[in-house]
Design a protein around this motif. Structure first.
Motif, PDB file in Angstrom:
ATOM      1  N   ARG A   1     -12.681  -7.049   5.808  1.00  0.00           N
ATOM      2  CA  ARG A   1     -13.854  -6.853   4.958  1.00  0.00           C
ATOM      3  C   ARG A   1     -13.908  -5.426   4.424  1.00  0.00           C
ATOM      4  N   ILE A   2     -13.629  -4.470   5.294  1.00  0.00           N
ATOM      5  CA  ILE A   2     -13.679  -3.073   4.880  1.00  0.00           C
ATOM      6  C   ILE A   2     -12.543  -2.749   3.916  1.00  0.00           C
ATOM      7  N   HIS A   3     -11.362  -3.313   4.176  1.00  0.00           N
ATOM      8  CA  HIS A   3     -10.233  -3.072   3.268  1.00  0.00           C
ATOM      9  C   HIS A   3     -10.563  -3.530   1.858  1.00  0.00           C
TER      10      HIS A   3
ATOM     11  N   TYR B   1       0.824  -1.207   0.000  1.00  0.00           N
ATOM     12  CA  TYR B   1       0.000   0.000   0.000  1.00  0.00           C
ATOM     13  C   TYR B   1       0.862   1.263   0.000  1.00  0.00           C
ATOM     14  N   ARG B   2       1.993   1.232   0.694  1.00  0.00           N
ATOM     15  CA  ARG B   2       2.879   2.399   0.660  1.00  0.00           C
ATOM     16  C   ARG B   2       3.467   2.590  -0.730  1.00  0.00           C
ATOM     17  N   ASP B   3       3.835   1.495  -1.388  1.00  0.00           N
ATOM     18  CA  ASP B   3       4.384   1.601  -2.744  1.00  0.00           C
ATOM     19  C   ASP B   3       3.333   2.107  -3.724  1.00  0.00           C
ATOM     20  N   LEU B   4       2.091   1.646  -3.564  1.00  0.00           N
ATOM     21  CA  LEU B   4       1.018   2.145  -4.415  1.00  0.00           C
ATOM     22  C   LEU B   4       0.775   3.631  -4.160  1.00  0.00           C
ATOM     23  N   ALA B   5       0.828   4.036  -2.885  1.00  0.00           N
ATOM     24  CA  ALA B   5       0.619   5.444  -2.534  1.00  0.00           C
ATOM     25  C   ALA B   5       1.690   6.330  -3.153  1.00  0.00           C
ATOM     26  N   ALA B   6       2.913   5.812  -3.253  1.00  0.00           N
ATOM     27  CA  ALA B   6       4.005   6.594  -3.827  1.00  0.00           C
ATOM     28  C   ALA B   6       3.781   6.909  -5.296  1.00  0.00           C
TER      29      ALA B   6
ATOM     30  N   ARG C   1      -3.796   8.810  -2.549  1.00  0.00           N
ATOM     31  CA  ARG C   1      -2.578   8.603  -1.766  1.00  0.00           C
ATOM     32  C   ARG C   1      -2.900   8.504  -0.277  1.00  0.00           C
ATOM     33  N   GLU C   2      -3.752   9.414   0.215  1.00  0.00           N
ATOM     34  CA  GLU C   2      -4.115   9.402   1.633  1.00  0.00           C
ATOM     35  C   GLU C   2      -4.833   8.107   2.020  1.00  0.00           C
ATOM     36  N   ILE C   3      -5.718   7.640   1.140  1.00  0.00           N
ATOM     37  CA  ILE C   3      -6.459   6.406   1.431  1.00  0.00           C
ATOM     38  C   ILE C   3      -5.510   5.215   1.510  1.00  0.00           C
ATOM     39  N   LEU C   4      -4.578   5.128   0.572  1.00  0.00           N
ATOM     40  CA  LEU C   4      -3.643   4.004   0.558  1.00  0.00           C
ATOM     41  C   LEU C   4      -2.716   4.032   1.770  1.00  0.00           C
ATOM     42  N   LEU C   5      -2.296   5.218   2.172  1.00  0.00           N
ATOM     43  CA  LEU C   5      -1.455   5.319   3.367  1.00  0.00           C
ATOM     44  C   LEU C   5      -2.239   4.943   4.624  1.00  0.00           C
TER      45      LEU C   5
END
Length: 360
Positions: free
Chosen positions: A121-123, A31-36, A43-47
């Protein structure tokens, strides 16, 4: 996060917890790599997802205590996902992440907390929504690519095998395949042009005129004809009247109307010329593959085998791509695509053999 279960773990518990810990670390990194690769809200959601995985990581660390041991690597699937996230960060990676979240590994895990199970489930829904944004942007182009290439692969393979099975000269098969390529690509391009043009025209005709909002402050409240607009859109008479009164009461001059949505819808539909050109190219690229063996002088069973093998690989690739993007099993979609394509080609080949025997 609830308090870890107080009991003495055995060796199997420790191995399982270490594996979970490694998975949480790997998923947080994904998720951090995707946010980058993104900015703004995505970006905020992925972090935030990465932070949630860190909370899960702390749970397993607390359970392990002094038995954390040496760092364990995540599964090959998660490591591959991380490699893709670092290099691409595309909607395909999000679709794979959605599929990974859908596995719900904690549902039957006695040492996972209810909060962790709920988080999973939410993720899945969060990642599904992020992937849906990318799918919407890709939908027109991807549809043209997959369907165009797949049509070219299957139709021209069937044509080449059907003609080749009659026993004609390989040169005839080659020119028949080239003719099928051009005819099919032109037909696909023309069809996409008409389809996209029609979609845009229908959207244009159905979109409210933004200039109509300028009449709102001058409407007669006693004979509120704005209510007729809402009734024509399907609201009841009472709901339409209330809606109209609210619209007039809350009207602000210069307020942006819904016209911006039309521009977004047009962008998603795409350009007729762009769709036509894409369909032509994708169909042609697929239709070229079964012709290649004959273009290089091959004939007979060898040409059939090579053409079928090359098309089979391409069908597996397009099917797997659809599976990845849709969040379904890539293998299942690939095999389905292969079975459908080869089924159509085999039927035509058998007909060609029948006609060749009859004519002979």
């Amino acid at each position: 996060m609830s308090t870890p279960v107080a009991r003495h773990p055995d060796a199997r518990d420790l191995r399982r917890w270490r594996r979970y810990l490694a998975e949480e670390q790997a998923e947080a990194a994904v998720y951090r790599d995707l946010a980058a690769k993104r900015d703004g809200e995505e970006r905020e959601i992925l972090l935030a997802l990465a932070d949630a995985e860190k909370r899960h990581e702390r749970h397993w660390r607390e359970l392990l205590g002094d038995d954390v041991g040496k760092p364990v690597r995540g599964t090959a699937r998660t490591r591959a996902l991380g490699w893709l996230a670092r290099r691409f960060g595309s909607v395909f990676v999000l679709a794979l992440a959605q599929r990974a979240e859908a596995r719900a590994v904690y549902a039957q895990e006695r040492d996972a907390t209810p909060q962790m199970i709920a988080d999973e489930r939410i993720h899945e829904e969060v990642v599904r929504s992020l992937a849906a944004r990318g799918r919407a942007k890709l939908s027109g182009t991807f549809r043209a690519a997959v369907f165009g290439a797949n049509d070219g692969l299957v139709s021209n393979l069937a044509l080449v095998l059907g003609i080749g099975a009659t026993g004609v000269d390989p040169t005839v098969v080659l020119f028949t395949g080239v003719a099928g390529l051009l005819a099919g690509a032109l037909s696909m391009g023309a069809g996409e042009f008409v389809s996209v043009s029609s979609q845009r025209e229908l959207l244009e005709a159905s979109t409210p005129d933004p200039l109509a909002r300028q009449a709102i402050p001058h409407l007669d409240l006693g004979a509120n004809e704005l209510a007729l607009v809402y009734r024509a859109r399907g609201e009841s008479a009472d709901d339409a009247a209330a809606h109209a009164e609210r619209t007039i009461r809350e009207y602000r001059p210069g307020e942006r109307s819904d016209s911006h949505r039309r521009g977004r819808d047009f962008a998603e539909i795409g350009s007729p010329w762009g769709a036509a050109f894409s369909s032509f190219c994708f169909f042609a690229s697929g239709a070229l593959i079964p012709v290649l063996p004959y273009a290089f002088g091959m004939s007979g069973v060898a040409a059939v085998a090579v053409a079928a093998g090359m098309v089979g690989v391409a069908l597996l690739a397009t099917g797997a791509s659809v599976g990845i993007l849709s969040g379904a099993s890539p293998l299942r979609r690939a095999v389905r695509q292969l079975a459908i394509g080869f089924g159509a080609a085999a039927a035509t080949y058998l007909l060609g053999l029948l006609f060749g025997t009859t004519l002979g």
